[in-house]
Design an enzyme around this catalytic site. Structure first.
Site, PDB file in Angstrom:
ATOM      1  N   GLU A   1       0.824  -1.208   0.000  1.00 36.40           N
ATOM      2  CA  GLU A   1       0.000   0.000   0.000  1.00 36.40           C
ATOM      3  C   GLU A   1       0.859   1.261   0.000  1.00 36.40           C
ATOM      4  OE1 GLU A   1      -3.060  -0.299   2.936  1.00 36.40           O
ATOM      5  OE2 GLU A   1      -3.993  -2.002   1.909  1.00 36.40           O
TER       6      GLU A   1
ATOM      7  N   TRP B   1       1.409   1.592  -3.504  1.00 33.41           N
ATOM      8  CA  TRP B   1       0.251   2.171  -4.203  1.00 33.41           C
ATOM      9  C   TRP B   1       0.340   3.697  -4.177  1.00 33.41           C
ATOM     10  CZ3 TRP B   1      -3.741   0.340  -7.150  1.00 33.41           C
ATOM     11  CH2 TRP B   1      -4.815   1.204  -7.375  1.00 33.41           C
TER      12      TRP B   1
ATOM     13  N   TRP C   1     -24.526  10.194 -16.212  1.00 32.99           N
ATOM     14  CA  TRP C   1     -24.704  10.356 -14.768  1.00 32.99           C
ATOM     15  C   TRP C   1     -26.020  11.067 -14.477  1.00 32.99           C
ATOM     16  CZ3 TRP C   1     -21.255   7.472 -12.498  1.00 32.99           C
ATOM     17  CH2 TRP C   1     -19.980   7.337 -13.029  1.00 32.99           C
TER      18      TRP C   1
ATOM     19  N   ASN D   1     -10.460   2.593   5.352  1.00 32.04           N
ATOM     20  CA  ASN D   1     -10.220   2.328   3.941  1.00 32.04           C
ATOM     21  C   ASN D   1     -11.285   1.434   3.302  1.00 32.04           C
ATOM     22  OD1 ASN D   1      -8.481   2.348   1.499  1.00 32.04           O
ATOM     23  ND2 ASN D   1      -8.347   0.170   1.941  1.00 32.04           N
TER      24      ASN D   1
ATOM     25  N   TRP E   1     -18.339  10.320 -10.428  1.00 33.60           N
ATOM     26  CA  TRP E   1     -17.268  10.082  -9.459  1.00 33.60           C
ATOM     27  C   TRP E   1     -16.557  11.365  -9.053  1.00 33.60           C
ATOM     28  CZ3 TRP E   1     -12.302  11.549 -10.631  1.00 33.60           C
ATOM     29  CH2 TRP E   1     -11.973  11.705 -11.985  1.00 33.60           C
TER      30      TRP E   1
ATOM     31  N   TRP F   1     -10.689   7.049  -6.694  1.00 32.06           N
ATOM     32  CA  TRP F   1     -12.041   7.264  -7.216  1.00 32.06           C
ATOM     33  C   TRP F   1     -12.191   6.703  -8.632  1.00 32.06           C
ATOM     34  CZ3 TRP F   1     -16.629   8.473  -5.250  1.00 32.06           C
ATOM     35  CH2 TRP F   1     -16.670   8.948  -3.936  1.00 32.06           C
TER      36      TRP F   1
END
Length: 457
Positions: free
Chosen positions: A265, A268, A296, A334, A352, A375
């Site tokens: 992570e 990441w 949307w 998370n 989003w 996102w």
């Protein structure tokens, strides 16, 4: 006395393992500076929660500098212009800083380098963003091969200690008063929960790391359990650079157990920076071609649903618990972030970017790269993302990850319900002051899949 050197602090608010400060300190007198620049980022100026954190972190940094006989100079305005004026005022010939990769900071670095000598150093990531490439020399777009290549270069260099001395200039330039920046909320003061939870600053980061190091070996088993939170809580400290990722790595890498999951992570975080280096507008533009044409929802009904999501009034306990935790503490677990994001995008069919902007304003760890990458991963629009048709089921996720006590903490209306009822209260057991679901899960799933089918043609 030789000319002073300016150290330009941004998201690197520490004295330890701070290459720009170390190099400047070795040269002679140092003028540490933080510029409150809302103009260079334009619409990406820091949100409310980040501004609260920044105030406290700058207080901590100034106190640490004063212990070394130095101090932090505060100025407000366009960074490149302010620093150039400060250099002319003080006779400084060089500015030292750590590399930053947000598009607005890269622009600011170019503008400043055109005015005077700018010396940039690495240190906010495990490896310099852009340096981990394929065999053909191309940047990675997918996380897994990126992490494999990055991990082969680990461990990072050993972290360096803070300078033994920081020589002060012959005369200190003028500094703003931090209180005059009005970074703290007052009317109303909504930061009580954040004050109770967080200790911004380098000392707070070190304390947080020590606490996590004792549990790092059990990370995999606990990271998904919001009621027994085994996450590190280091994300805001890393975001503001109060601790370097190299220091975190070396503190926990030998913990054994499942610490490798945590190190991935950290990787990441590096991956996200590499993404925005390739796609600077990633925070506002879908990476997959054609995705921005998705239909949307908009209008009054969508706006009302968005408000209910923001307020933690969706009728889905796990989503509401997360959104209320976010508002109270500036942070969200998370696993719950993924559930809440998926709910907004796929249950409510809201763009989003609306969610990304809400997190940008309310998270104390609101990082441009990580926020945008996460996102777009949830939406299925990113260069490395789950498919849109993978729709999280918040009710079963809540039960699977044993979120009952977490819900009781953040949704007190439901505190009296049993573990069997609290994840999805039936009409007969749902308290009158708790809302009914905005939409049934099955209906939401069918609507989302239909919208995706229409989008694909």
């Amino acid at each position: 006395m030789p000319s002073p050197v300016i150290v330009w602090f941004r998201r690197d608010l520490r004295l330890s393992d701070q290459a720009a400060l170390a190099e400047a300190s070795a040269q002679g007198p140092v003028i540490p500076v933080y510029v409150m620049d809302d103009e260079t980022p334009r619409h990406r100026r820091m949100g409310g929660a980040s501004r609260w954190w920044l105030h406290r972190s700058l207080e901590s940094l100034d106190a640490a500098l004063r212990e070394k006989g130095s101090r932090l100079i505060l100025r407000r305005g366009v960074s490149a212009q302010v620093l150039a004026e400060l250099a002319e005022e003080t006779g400084a010939q060089e500015v030292h800083a750590l590399h930053h990769y947000e598009p607005w900071w890269r622009n600011a670095e170019k503008a400043l380098a055109a005015k005077l000598t700018l010396c940039l150093h690495h240190g906010n990531y495990l490896a310099p963003p852009g340096s981990v490439t394929t065999g053909a020399g191309n940047p990675y777009k997918i996380y897994t091969p990126f992490w494999r290549a990055l991990n082969e270069r680990m461990p990072p260099p050993e972290p360096t200690p803070r300078p033994h001395t920081i020589t002060a200039p012959a005369q200190w330039p003028r500094s703003d008063a931090l209180a005059d920046w009005k970074l703290l909320p007052s009317r109303p003061d909504w930061a009580g929960g954040m004050r109770a939870m967080w200790q911004p600053g380098e000392a707070g980061a070190a304390k947080c790391l020590r606490a996590f190091a004792d549990a790092a070996s059990r990370y995999e088993a606990r990271r998904n359990l919001p009621s027994d939170d085994g996450t590190s809580f280091l994300s805001p400290h890393l975001h503001f650079g109060e601790i370097s990722p190299a220091r975190v790595w070396h503190a926990v890498a030998d913990a054994g157990g499942s610490v490798g999951t945590f190190l991935g992570e950290l990787g990441w975080r590096d991956y996200a920076q590499n993404v925005i280096l390739q796609f600077p507008d990633y925070g506002g533009k879908s990476a997959k071609e054609g995705f921005d044409a998705f239909a949307w929802r908009s209008g009054k009904a969508a706006a009302a649903d968005m408000a209910a999501w923001q307020q933690g009034r969706t009728g889905y306990p796990i989503v509401d618990a997360g959104m209320r935790q976010l508002w109270h503490t500036g942070w969200m677990h998370n696993r719950v972030r993924m559930i809440a994001a998926s709910f907004l995008i796929k249950h409510l069919l809201i763009d989003w970017r609306e969610g990304e902007r809400w997190f940008w304003d309310t998270l104390v760890d609101a990082d441009y790269a990580s926020n945008a990458v996460n996102w777009q991963w949830s939406a299925g629009s990113g260069v490395d993302a789950q498919m849109f048709v993978r729709i999280m089921a918040p009710l079963s996720q809540s039960e699977k990850f044993d979120a009952a006590d977490y819900i009781r903490q953040w949704v007190p209306e439901l505190a009296g319900l049993s573990d069997a009822d609290i994840h999805d209260p039936s009409p007969g057991r749902r308290p009158k002051d708790y809302p009914v679901p905005l939409i049934d899960h099955k209906a939401a799933r069918e609507r989302a899949l239909a919208a995706w089918s229409d989008h694909r043609g």
